[in-house]
Design a protein around this motif. Sequence first.
Motif, mmCIF file in Angstrom:
data_model
loop_
_atom_site.group_PDB
_atom_site.id
_atom_site.type_symbol
_atom_site.label_atom_id
_atom_site.label_comp_id
_atom_site.label_asym_id
_atom_site.label_seq_id
_atom_site.Cartn_x
_atom_site.Cartn_y
_atom_site.Cartn_z
ATOM 1 N N SER A 179 -8.032 5.527 1.059
ATOM 2 C CA SER A 179 -8.114 6.403 -0.053
ATOM 3 C C SER A 179 -9.245 7.459 0.230
ATOM 4 O O SER A 179 -10.343 7.225 0.833
ATOM 5 C CB SER A 179 -8.625 5.641 -1.419
ATOM 6 N N ARG A 200 0.866 -1.110 0.051
ATOM 7 C CA ARG A 200 -0.031 0.061 0.139
ATOM 8 C C ARG A 200 0.844 1.342 0.005
ATOM 9 O O ARG A 200 0.432 2.292 -0.478
ATOM 10 C CB ARG A 200 -0.928 -0.060 1.130
ATOM 11 N N ASN A 235 -7.927 0.093 -8.727
ATOM 12 C CA ASN A 235 -7.578 -1.025 -7.753
ATOM 13 C C ASN A 235 -8.377 -0.669 -6.432
ATOM 14 O O ASN A 235 -8.819 -1.645 -5.764
ATOM 15 C CB ASN A 235 -6.205 -0.943 -7.552
ATOM 16 N N GLN A 291 2.384 2.103 -3.667
ATOM 17 C CA GLN A 291 1.253 2.282 -4.474
ATOM 18 C C GLN A 291 1.581 3.710 -5.349
ATOM 19 O O GLN A 291 1.465 3.571 -6.800
ATOM 20 C CB GLN A 291 -0.054 2.357 -4.049
ATOM 21 N N SER A 328 -4.329 2.865 -9.957
ATOM 22 C CA SER A 328 -4.080 2.749 -8.469
ATOM 23 C C SER A 328 -5.687 3.044 -7.802
ATOM 24 O O SER A 328 -6.121 2.272 -6.789
ATOM 25 C CB SER A 328 -3.222 3.539 -7.744
ATOM 26 N N PRO A 359 -6.620 -0.652 1.672
ATOM 27 C CA PRO A 359 -6.108 0.654 1.356
ATOM 28 C C PRO A 359 -6.845 1.903 1.666
ATOM 29 O O PRO A 359 -8.066 1.703 1.378
ATOM 30 C CB PRO A 359 -5.761 0.629 0.077
#
Length: 307
Positions: free
Chosen positions: A192, A56, A217, A59, A214, A190
Motif C-alpha cells: 500500500s 489482494r 484493512n 481489493q 480496504s 498487501p
Amino acid sequence: MSFFDEFIVRPILNLLMAIYSLIPDFGISIIVFTILVRLLLWPLIKKQLHQAKAMRKMQPELAKIKKQYAKNPQMRNLAMMELYKKHNISAFGSIGVLIIQLPILIAMYRVVQIFVSSRADLGKYVYDFVKNLPVANNLVNNPDQFNQNFLGVIDLTQHAVSKDGVIIGLLILAGVAAYLQYLTSKQLSPQSDSKRKLRDILAEAGGGKEADQSEVNAIMTRKMMKFMPLMMFMVTIYLPAALALYLATASAVGYLQNHIILKQDSLEMEAVANKKTASQKSIASAKTKKRAKQATEARITRIKAKG
C-alpha cells in the motif's frame, strides 16, 4: 491414550524418532522433520499463496462493490460471491495451511513435553517397527541416553527465561524465530502506498467522511504483522527451546517456499505476456500482408481497367 495423542501426536513423535535414529541430534532432527512437513504441505501452500495474491489483486473491485451497495447488504454479499467465483477464489482457501499447522504445532509441544518430562513413557508411543531401529530401541530402554542438545551446544529442553534465570543463546533463538515470522508475514502482506495511520482515518470518520475499508484493512494487517511476531517471542521464551527451533525453521522454509512460488508465478506471467505479444505480432503481420495483397490486387485491377 486420547484421540489427539493416538492420531496426531504418535505419528509426529514416531517420524521425529525415526529421523533421530538416523541423526542422533535432537536439534537437527527437528530441522529435518520441519522441512519434510513443509515439503509435504507444498501443494496446499502454493494454493494458499495464489489465493492470497488473488485476494489482494481484487481489493479495488471489492471496495467498489462495498461502496456501490453500502445500503444493501444482501446485494453486496451476492456481488462479492460473484466476484469470488469470477476469480476462482474460495473465501476460506487462504487459511488451509494455518488450519493444518495449528494441530502440528500443538502436537509438537506435546512431543517435546514427552521427550523432556515423560521420557520413560516413550515405549507406549513408539511404533513397533520404529523400535526395531537400534537408536530408537536403545532410547526406549535407556531414556537417560537421549541427546537433547543441538550441535552439542544448545539444550533444547531448557527455557530461555525460567526461575533459574535467562539463557542468552535461547533468547536469541526465540528472537530469530520471531524475526523470521515477521519477514514471512511481510513477504505476503498487501502493498500500500498510503502511509496514513488508523487514528487519522477514524478522525475523518468522526467528521462524517466514510472510511475506506480496504485502507483500514491494510493498516490493521501492518499492525498485526508487527504484533504477532512480538507475541510469539514473548510466548516462546517460556517454552522449551525445541519449539523455538521448530518455529524458526518453519518460518525460514516458508519464506523460501513463498519466494520460489512467487518467482515461478512471475516467470509464468512473463511467459504468457511474451506469448500474447508474439501472437499479437503474428496477427498484426498477417493483417499487414493481407492489406498489402489487397492493395496490389486493387492496383492490378485498376491497371487492367484502364487498358
